[in-house]
Enzyme design. Structure first.
Site, PDB file in Angstrom:
ATOM      1  N   PRO A 280       0.764  -1.211  -0.003  1.00 14.13           N
ATOM      2  CA  PRO A 280      -0.047  -0.029   0.109  1.00 14.13           C
ATOM      3  C   PRO A 280       0.843   1.272  -0.128  1.00 14.13           C
ATOM      4  O   PRO A 280       1.680   1.293   0.808  1.00 14.13           O
ATOM      5  CB  PRO A 280      -0.778  -0.069   1.225  1.00 14.13           C
ATOM      6  CG  PRO A 280       0.212  -0.711   2.295  1.00 14.13           C
ATOM      7  CD  PRO A 280       0.595  -1.914   1.271  1.00 14.13           C
ATOM      8  N   ARG A 282      -0.893   4.903  -1.446  1.00 14.65           N
ATOM      9  CA  ARG A 282      -1.615   5.998  -1.006  1.00 14.65           C
ATOM     10  C   ARG A 282      -2.508   5.843   0.020  1.00 14.65           C
ATOM     11  O   ARG A 282      -2.816   6.625   0.666  1.00 14.65           O
ATOM     12  CB  ARG A 282      -2.593   6.006  -2.373  1.00 14.65           C
ATOM     13  CG  ARG A 282      -3.526   7.178  -2.440  1.00 14.65           C
ATOM     14  CD  ARG A 282      -4.455   7.000  -3.694  1.00 14.65           C
ATOM     15  NE  ARG A 282      -3.883   6.622  -4.775  1.00 14.65           N
ATOM     16  CZ  ARG A 282      -3.421   7.396  -5.757  1.00 14.65           C
ATOM     17  NH1 ARG A 282      -3.680   8.746  -5.830  1.00 14.65           N
ATOM     18  NH2 ARG A 282      -3.010   6.786  -6.955  1.00 14.65           N
ATOM     19  N   CYS A 349       2.381  29.558 -14.850  1.00 15.69           N
ATOM     20  CA  CYS A 349       2.086  30.149 -16.280  1.00 15.69           C
ATOM     21  C   CYS A 349       1.283  29.040 -17.254  1.00 15.69           C
ATOM     22  O   CYS A 349       1.862  28.992 -18.205  1.00 15.69           O
ATOM     23  CB  CYS A 349       3.418  30.822 -16.883  1.00 15.69           C
ATOM     24  SG  CYS A 349       3.655  32.249 -15.966  1.00 15.69           S
TER      25      CYS A 349
HETATM   26  N1  LLP Z   1       3.078  -1.589  -5.830  1.00 14.79           N
HETATM   27  C1  LLP Z   1       3.673  -1.280  -7.451  1.00 14.79           C
HETATM   28  C2  LLP Z   1       4.326  -1.999  -7.894  1.00 14.79           C
HETATM   29  C3  LLP Z   1       3.262   0.008  -7.715  1.00 14.79           C
HETATM   30  O1  LLP Z   1       3.550   0.250  -8.944  1.00 14.79           O
HETATM   31  C4  LLP Z   1       2.471   0.880  -7.000  1.00 14.79           C
HETATM   32  C5  LLP Z   1       2.106   2.075  -7.691  1.00 14.79           C
HETATM   33  C6  LLP Z   1       2.316   0.590  -5.621  1.00 14.79           C
HETATM   34  C7  LLP Z   1       2.553  -0.640  -5.296  1.00 14.79           C
HETATM   35  C8  LLP Z   1       1.417   1.433  -4.752  1.00 14.79           C
HETATM   36  O2  LLP Z   1       0.044   1.864  -5.355  1.00 14.79           O
HETATM   37  P1  LLP Z   1      -0.931   2.832  -4.460  1.00 14.79           P
HETATM   38  O3  LLP Z   1      -1.213   1.696  -3.192  1.00 14.79           O
HETATM   39  O4  LLP Z   1      -0.095   4.022  -3.870  1.00 14.79           O
HETATM   40  O5  LLP Z   1      -2.108   2.893  -5.212  1.00 14.79           O
HETATM   41  N2  LLP Z   1       1.472   9.135  -9.428  1.00 14.79           N
HETATM   42  C9  LLP Z   1       0.118   8.324  -9.556  1.00 14.79           C
HETATM   43  C10 LLP Z   1       0.014   7.085  -8.849  1.00 14.79           C
HETATM   44  C11 LLP Z   1       0.879   5.830  -9.368  1.00 14.79           C
HETATM   45  C12 LLP Z   1       1.016   4.776  -8.792  1.00 14.79           C
HETATM   46  C13 LLP Z   1       2.173   3.774  -9.400  1.00 14.79           C
HETATM   47  N3  LLP Z   1       2.293   2.547  -8.763  1.00 14.79           N
HETATM   48  C14 LLP Z   1      -0.961   9.420  -8.897  1.00 14.79           C
HETATM   49  O6  LLP Z   1      -0.599  10.403  -8.258  1.00 14.79           O
HETATM   50  O7  LLP Z   1      -2.111   8.784  -8.786  1.00 14.79           O
END
Ligand code: LLP
Length: 426
Positions: A280, A282, A349
């Site tokens: 996890p 986010r 900008c």
């Molecule tokens: N594990 C892997 C292999 C991943 O690629 C990611 C996220 C995570 C875990 C964690 O995912 P989460 O639990 O955070 O959803 N910049 C984008 C999010 C990109 C996520 C990429 N991979 C945004 O701001 O929404």
């Protein structure tokens, strides 16, 4: 519009507080824009995850917020960590994660990254394509590896953060036989030890449907390949509350659904159920973050009122990249109804709308402090210097006296690595 306070946010006499710390004092002391990170909320989420998935391997996805302060809290809370680059790996080591607690990801890992992983003996390297299998095998001795699989499920989320579908740059496709070839390649290498399989279907997901569908395919694949599986990692992806309409399932529901899915699949095949892994990002840090901005300009344009704040796409590119939506609070007028519609814009900008329709008190004016909630994930981590704005500071609250976790960049920081051609000397 009813204000939904998150974590330790409180309304004391119309003023926003984070526990004992007032937003106004933080802004005065540390300046704006300011990332405020609520350690107690983050710790709470870590504990919730650990409790919801006992016995599972839980790694904080450091890409969401790899500030050293947040990483060290994750370490203290007993999580492992996943890194997607050499920089994230060095950050994790710097705060004291032991190599065996670290997982390295990447769809195009550099030789340097692979060498470092092999030299210090990382806990897991997640293999993503064929040629890195040989490369890593030549560098490593007894390296624990997982295969990242592309299970071919389409999560319902923004295209840029969908990764589980068939047409993806990530991992080995199960359907077209790539995953099986990868399995055979790894099994040929005595310096690699395949401990299991990994998939990550997407991000900011409200339920576990895509995880379950994906893990079913991963489990089928694992059973078909035959050798015993130690671990199946479900990746990250659980969403958070940006606006009232976001109703992600709870951490407990999520972990339980994923566990049931994996168990079901292995039991049906009559095989031992492997340990589960979660990554996890986010869901742990998103709601712990709030950004404080000062309103510099209030401008009426036709029927619309623009509020321009002293930050924008450089500290939060998510609205522009993913159409992300956010909720704002007027930090010093919390007792007034948040019912008038404003467009909250940045100062860059270009048209860097932060919130297209923000509900704030009609009296909101220049000089007011605006708090945008749920900025703990992928804000600090994705910040830039566009327009040569120094990146904001990050202050840690909810962990004793507030402290500066990340100093505000200075103008000299901005130019520290640049040179202009020196005049020819006669
Ligand atoms: N594990 C892997 C292999 C991943 O690629 C990611 C996220 C995570 C875990 C964690 O995912 P989460 O639990 O955070 O959803 N910049 C984008 C999010 C990109 C996520 C990429 N991979 C945004 O701001 O929404």
């Amino acid at each position: 519009v009813h204000l939904r306070l998150l974590g330790s946010q409180r309304n004391i006499g119309g003023e926003l507080f984070f526990g004992e710390a007032s937003a106004r004092d933080l802004a005065r002391e540390f300046g704006t824009p300011l990332y405020v990170f609520d350690a107690s909320d983050f710790r709470g989420k870590c504990r919730e995850f650990l409790a919801a998935a006992p016995g599972s391997h839980i790694s904080y996805a450091s890409k969401a917020n790899s500030s050293l302060a947040v990483l060290s809290l994750a370490l203290e809370e007993g999580l492992d960590v996943d890194c997607a680059s050499l920089g994230e790996l060095e950050a994790a080591l710097r705060v004291g994660f032991r190599p065996e607690q670290i997982t390295l990801h990447g769809n195009n890992k550099s030789d340097e990254e692979l060498r470092r992983a092999a030299d210090i003996g990382l806990g897991r390297v997640v293999l993503d394509h064929l040629s890195e299998i040989g490369k890593l095998a030549d560098l490593a001795r007894g390296m624990r590896v997982m295969l990242r699989l592309a299970p071919g499920v389409d999560p319902e989320t923004h295209e840029a953060i969908s990764t589980g579908q068939e047409d993806t740059k990530f991992g080995f496709n199960i359907a077209d036989g790539s995953a099986e070839s990868a399995y055979r390649e790894v099994m040929k290498r005595s310096s690699l030890r395949l401990i299991g399989y990994h998939c990550h279907v997407g991000s900011q997901l409200m339920n576990s449907h895509a995880h379950q569908a994906a893990l079913h395919r991963v489990a089928d694949f694992a059973v078909r390949m035959g050798s015993p599986v130690e671990e199946i990692c479900a990746g990250g992806g659980l969403g958070v509350r940006y606006v009232a309409a976001d109703q992600p399932e709870s951490i407990a529901t999520h972990c339980e659904a994923v566990r049931r899915g994996v168990e079901g699949a292995f039991r049906a095949a009559g095989t031992a159920v492997p340990r589960l892994g979660f990554e996890p990002g986010r869901a742990l840090v998103g709601e712990a973050g709030t950004t404080l901005y000062k309103v510099g300009v209030r401008k009426q344009v036709g029927g619309r009122v623009y509020l321009s704040v002293d930050g924008g796409m450089a500290d939060n590119p998510r609205p522009q990249l993913y159409g992300a939506t956010y909720t704002a609070i007027n930090a010093s007028r919390m007792d007034e109804p948040h019912g008038a519609v404003f467009r909250v814009s940045g100062r860059h900008c270009e048209t860097d709308t932060l919130i297209s329709e923000a509900f704030l008190p009609s009296t909101t004016d220049e000089g007011d402090l605006i708090a945008i909630q749920t900025t703990g994930a992928y804000n600090f981590a994705m910040a830039s210097n566009y327009n040569r704005y120094p990146r904001p500071a990050m202050v840690m609250v909810g962990d004793g006296t507030p402290y500066l976790a990340v100093e505000r960049e200075t103008l000299s920081d901005l130019f520290a690595r640049e040179r202009v051609r020196s005049k020819a000397t006669p």
